[in-house]
Write a protein that holds these residues in place. Sequence first.
Motif: not given
Length: 381
Positions: A3-6, A38-44, A47-61
């Motif tokens: 959560e701190a990373l998020l 992220a909360v739903r999928t990251w535990s399983a 991503p290698r690049d958490p920020k890049g993942w969040l940027v990509t998914v956020s932009w698509r949303k």
Amino acid sequence: MDEALLRDLTPNVIGVLVRRGADFAAAEDAVQDALVEAVRTWSADPPRDPKGWLVTVSWRKFLDATRSDASRRRREDLVEEEPAPGPAVDVDDTLQLYFRCAHPSLTPSSAVALTLRAVGGLTTRQIAAAYLVPEATMAQRISRAKRTVSGVRLDRPGDVATVLRVLYLVFNEGYSGDVDLVAEAIRITRRLAAAIDHPEVAGLLALMLLHHARRAARTTSTGRLVPLAEQDRGRWDTAAIAEGVEVLQAALARDRLGEFQAQAAIAALHADAPTAGETDWVQIVEWYDELVRLTDSPVVRLNRAVAVGEADGPRAGLAALAALDDSLPRHTAVAAYLHERDGDRARAARLYAEAAGQAPNLAEREHLTRQAARLNALPDR
């Protein structure tokens, strides 16, 4: 799930979306949706690049929401081409986002609430608890603030005083134990102090360092609250105290006194005392007088009554307390303490028990209950 990373990544990702052309409200909504995923999928599958993942998914949303909106035609240029997924540029937008959330078009309370939500990572419930208002009321306030921000150009910084209030509230929320944002608040305040030559920014940084220096001694290993007078001063962080005093002295030398510098001066006097009995309460009362002049805050007057009770005796403290509204938070606890010092144990015990019922958290409630029980267990005189 880290959560701190998020919390660290959230303002940076919002900043990326804003730089790409998203308005603030839409960017914050898109990032919140991405965090849920992220909360739903990251535990399983982290991503290698958490920020890049969040940027990509956020932009698509954001694009999905924009394309489905009735105003799609007005935004065709923005959504025509989606940037290719990949590592995000390593830019820290946290400080910029603090200023964006403190935009002059927002009221200070709305700016604080919105910043805590977007930058601090607090939930609406936590912000409502900090403001002592119902969660539904705070949710409406944040929604209105987001609508306001979406209708203005965020092309100039907000008010420094509002940003400082935000940082201080984040710092205090971190101490609640619900969300530990103390280190983040200090980190951002350091960056603000490095970027802005302002004595109140330095004053807030000093105040945070001096309070944080006592953190290890504030509670026992079982979570019991330890009052300042009973704390093991050997557990205080002397390096943090030394840094806080140095920062404060440089700020005070500017001769532009503000409330955070005055609060830090009080904290420095507590930190400077080898024992509780050697505390310079006369100087502390003088600094509280300055704080009253600067803020005219009832809470400051309440704390001043405690200091007066230490400097001039409990009856002087009770006289100062009598001038205040007894519905103030912790008013009953202060009255209990001063009556105990004045020798009225029975009344103090009753007041401690009453204050326990009003306590804002479990640790304080248990402490006040123990105080009442301690006095009730003493033999009659």
